[in-house]
Write a protein that holds these residues in place. Structure first.
Motif, PDB file in Angstrom:
ATOM      1  N   ASP A  92      -9.820   1.195   4.867  1.00 54.35           N
ATOM      2  CA  ASP A  92      -8.528   1.105   5.533  1.00 54.35           C
ATOM      3  C   ASP A  92      -7.953   2.514   5.576  1.00 54.35           C
ATOM      4  N   TYR A 142      -0.640   2.713   1.242  1.00 55.37           N
ATOM      5  CA  TYR A 142      -0.257   3.144   2.594  1.00 55.37           C
ATOM      6  C   TYR A 142       0.768   4.268   2.558  1.00 55.37           C
ATOM      7  N   PRO A 182      -6.419   0.938   1.382  1.00 53.11           N
ATOM      8  CA  PRO A 182      -6.623   2.394   1.284  1.00 53.11           C
ATOM      9  C   PRO A 182      -7.060   2.884  -0.091  1.00 53.11           C
ATOM     10  N   SER A 184       6.458   4.411  12.807  1.00 56.60           N
ATOM     11  CA  SER A 184       5.801   3.782  11.652  1.00 56.60           C
ATOM     12  C   SER A 184       6.749   2.902  10.858  1.00 56.60           C
ATOM     13  N   ASP A 194      -4.650   1.448  10.094  1.00 52.47           N
ATOM     14  CA  ASP A 194      -3.289   0.979   9.895  1.00 52.47           C
ATOM     15  C   ASP A 194      -2.428   1.415  11.081  1.00 52.47           C
ATOM     16  N   VAL A 208      -5.103   5.503   7.081  1.00 50.82           N
ATOM     17  CA  VAL A 208      -3.672   5.541   7.405  1.00 50.82           C
ATOM     18  C   VAL A 208      -3.330   6.887   8.029  1.00 50.82           C
TER      19      VAL A 208
END
Length: 717
Positions: free
Chosen positions: A273, A230, A209, A308, A344, A275
């Protein structure tokens, strides 16, 4: 705001426009924020970023110039201010029915001050590097043409050996700008940095990220905390700590664009990436201060659900949350020329949202965008439409194939083994992976991301050492929360350890750990699907046994460029495998029908897996290709197909590539222990065949020629 959390979110109106957030022109600025439960909203403008405390936080937002906003029947508050407000900052002042007042940054922010404390107004056109309008990423004919390399921005350039040569690069280490320097070499003349990626031959860089995250203080340069990113804060803004000047909102934007442009110029795509499944904080996050209770899932008791594993999960199925995610992805793809997205914990994003964003981005932005993610969660979720393995069938996106990962290496952090690390019962699972999971959970091989390790868990070298019970021999410490348990610093512990203690340089490719690592990723690179490699595997990267290094020191995480010279044969092996895959479409079949037509199992027993890619598979110039994996600790003799009595070996235990290493005559071949082999039987191009197709309008027959043409570049050794 607790009372407002109980409001029934299904009664909120929705908005379908594409202008939420700031629309800037030199003549005026339009502000729009969706906040249906607010009683009153004002946009507050500031001349500066505010007064920071010792923790890098701006506690007070009073004192700005306030402008009232009007609300329409869709819950959107708006205000249009004349004049050029470039370089100013703004916040929203929201007032609730109980009289509570809260200042909030714009959830649609595209520029922010240091640590994301205030939203910034900038002219995005001024952040474009020279030639940006002409910038474009590499086009993909098929998703399976991609070879993905997962890399963390800071890891790429933090090792001392990155700073070599005549110039001083210390000012760009750990930052976006490090990706813009070419021509870097180590003391032995090996290319490092950007040129290393180009030499390796991968097609796409998957960046961990880079959107603004919470836990690193942009302004504490001397005390920089490491993080993977993240812990999202502002979804549409680059991370400030990767910028040369986080206090200037435009610099981080320009430097990320320069990174993208640099990789594009080198012929590589950029995958972000993302999230969207959770935020670092709820109360201090981008959503709760604006629309309390709407953006997060709750359980039957009204408490935040925790799919999560970090305390919250975003309610992606709600219309305005779904819209936010799609708007955010579109912004990254269009403004930053991004070539793909990795999600993610994609499992937490409801499948209809993933399907919609895939279809819309491909139809309206770019047809060859790569879209893939993790088909699992970090805990239990109340969402009934989780995007797990199998839900991606025929929907245009891919998921990580953890079945194949486990079949190859075993568990992620322990001593359990897989095919490449010693297990004797994984042949059938390996074949499922090699076939692109079409006999497992996919409809097409293009839906499977094949990998053996990633940033999570033990990296490949350390995993194999763990299976072989060599951690203590190599001096690995026991890690806890990013630090050695015995009280030493990370630097001390690593200085006293040696992950390569068993290696003898002259016998590098004979070493068991080396061979098992090459076999593991060799399987990934010669299987159907989309291959994915963790950065540094080609340099035998070690994190000294740290299986969760998201907050560990640079000394643990940084790519050690000095290992390229030390382990050059390993790098060359990876380079050769990648060149083989890129040169031969037989390894890159996109459709199930092609795999079923051309791929045949030859052996699946005795810790050996062998298969053939037959009849110029996928238009390949080679007629029959044979791939053999030997995971046993002894050499194995394998029968070759009867169609040919002479085979060209291009991959064995000691080298890989497109060139013929030697020839094998007859129907048997011996494959070394812990290794793989690739052979083909013909060098000439595919024969051109004629098919008859009836022209329905004229009734006349017409000829259609099929074949790839061209000649093989292989030479006999």
């Amino acid at each position: 705001m607790s009372d407002f959390k109980q409001l029934e979110h299904t009664t909120y109106p929705t908005y379908e426009g594409d202008d939420l957030g700031l629309t800037y022109t030199p003549a005026g600025s339009l502000f729009k924020v969706w906040a249906p439960p607010a009683e009153q909203v004002r946009v507050v403008l500031y001349d500066d970023a505010g007064v920071y405390d010792q923790d890098g936080i701006v506690q007070e937002h009073d004192g700005g110039r306030e402008f009232p906003m009007c609300c329409d029947n869709r819950g959107v508050w708006s205000a249009e201010l004349e004049g050029d407000w470039n370089r100013y900052y703004y916040m929203y002042r929201l007032e609730w029915a109980d009289g509570t007042v809260h200042y909030a940054a714009d959830p649609y922010a595209t520029a922010v001050s240091a640590n994301g404390q205030r939203t910034a107004i900038i002219d995005l056109a001024h952040t474009n590097p020279d030639g940006w309008k002409e910038d474009t990423g590499p086009a993909l004919e098929r998703p399976t043409d991609a070879i993905i390399y997962e890399l963390h921005v800071r890891d790429f350039s933090m090792a001392p050996h990155f700073n070599t040569g005549e110039k001083d690069f210390s000012d760009v280490q750990g930052r976006f700008a490090a990706f813009t320097y070419s021509g870097l070499k180590d003391t032995a003349g090996n290319s490092i940095g950007l040129d290393h990626l180009l030499e390796l031959g991968i097609t796409h860089i998957h960046l961990l990220p880079v959107a603004d995250f919470h836990t690193v203080n942009d302004l504490a340069a001397s005390e920089t905390k490491y993080n993977w990113g993240y812990d999202p804060q502002h979804y549409n803004v680059p991370e400030g700590s990767y910028s040369s000047n986080p206090a200037d909102p435009g610099t981080r934007i320009r430097e990320l664009k320069q990174l993208v442009q640099s990789l594009h110029t080198a012929g590589m795509g950029v995958i972000l990436d993302v999230v969207y499944n959770h935020t670092y904080s709820v109360e201090k996050g981008p959503f709760e201060p604006v629309v309390p209770g709407y953006y997060y899932r709750t359980d039957e008791q009204g408490q935040l659900s925790n799919g999560s594993g970090v305390g919250n999960e975003v309610a992606t199925e709600r219309p305005m949350v779904r819209k936010y995610i799609k708007d955010s992805l579109r912004y990254w793809a269009e403004e930053y020329h991004i070539d793909g997205f990795r999600f993610d914990l994609m499992g937490l994003i409801d499948t209809p949202t993933v399907v919609q964003l895939t279809q819309e981005l491909r139809a309206e932005v770019r047809p060859d965008l790569l879209i893939y993610g993790e088909p699992w969660t970090g805990g239990e979720s109340p969402q009934p439409l989780l995007t797990l393995k199998g839900t991606q069938r025929d929907k245009g996106f891919a998921v990580f194939n953890d079945n194949y990962r486990s079949a190859i290496k075993g568990d992620s952090d322990g001593t359990a083994s897989g095919f490449a690390t010693g297990a004797w019962d994984q042949e059938e699972q390996v074949l499922k992976g090699a076939f692109g999971a079409i006999h497992d959970f996919t409809s097409q091989p293009s839906e499977s991301i094949n990998y053996v390790t990633a940033h999570d868990n033990l990296n490949l070298w350390d995993k194999i050492l763990t299976v072989r019970h060599l951690r203590e021999y190599c001096g690995f410490p026991q890690w806890e929360k990013g630090k050695p348990r015995d009280g030493r610093t990370a630097e001390q512990a690593i200085a006293e350890a040696d992950p390569y203690r068993e290696l003898a340089k002259q016998d590098l490719l004979e070493n068991e750990t080396v061979r098992k690592s090459l076999l593991a990723n060799g399987m990934v690179l010669t299987s159907q699907g989309i291959p994915f490699i963790h950065a540094g595997d080609e340099l035998l990267r070690s994190k000294y046994g740290d299986h969760n290094s998201y907050r560990s020191a640079d000394v643990v995480n940084a790519i050690r460029w000095e290992n390229k010279a030390r382990f050059r044969p390993v790098f060359d092996y990876y380079k050769g495998l990648i060149a083989l895959r890129r040169s031969h479409p037989a390894f890159r079949m996109e459709e199930r029908e092609l795999v079923e037509q051309h791929m045949e199992v030859l052996q699946s027993s005795g810790h050996v897996v062998a298969f053939a890619l037959r009849h110029h598979a996928n238009g390949d110039a080679w007629n029959h290709i044979m791939v053999i994996y030997n995971g046993s600790d002894t050499e194995q003799t394998v029968l070759l197909p009867a169609e040919s009595d002479r085979w060209h070996v291009v991959v064995d235990a000691h080298g890989a590539g497109n060139e013929t290493r030697y020839e094998v005559a007859g129907q048997r071949v011996t494959v070394s222990r812990w290794s793989m082999m690739v052979l083909h039987d013909q060098e000439e191009s595919a024969q051109v065949s004629c098919l008859m197709e009836q022209d329905q309008e004229t009734g006349e027959a017409k000829h259609i020629r099929e074949g790839t043409g061209g000649t093989s570049e292989n030479k006999e050794a």
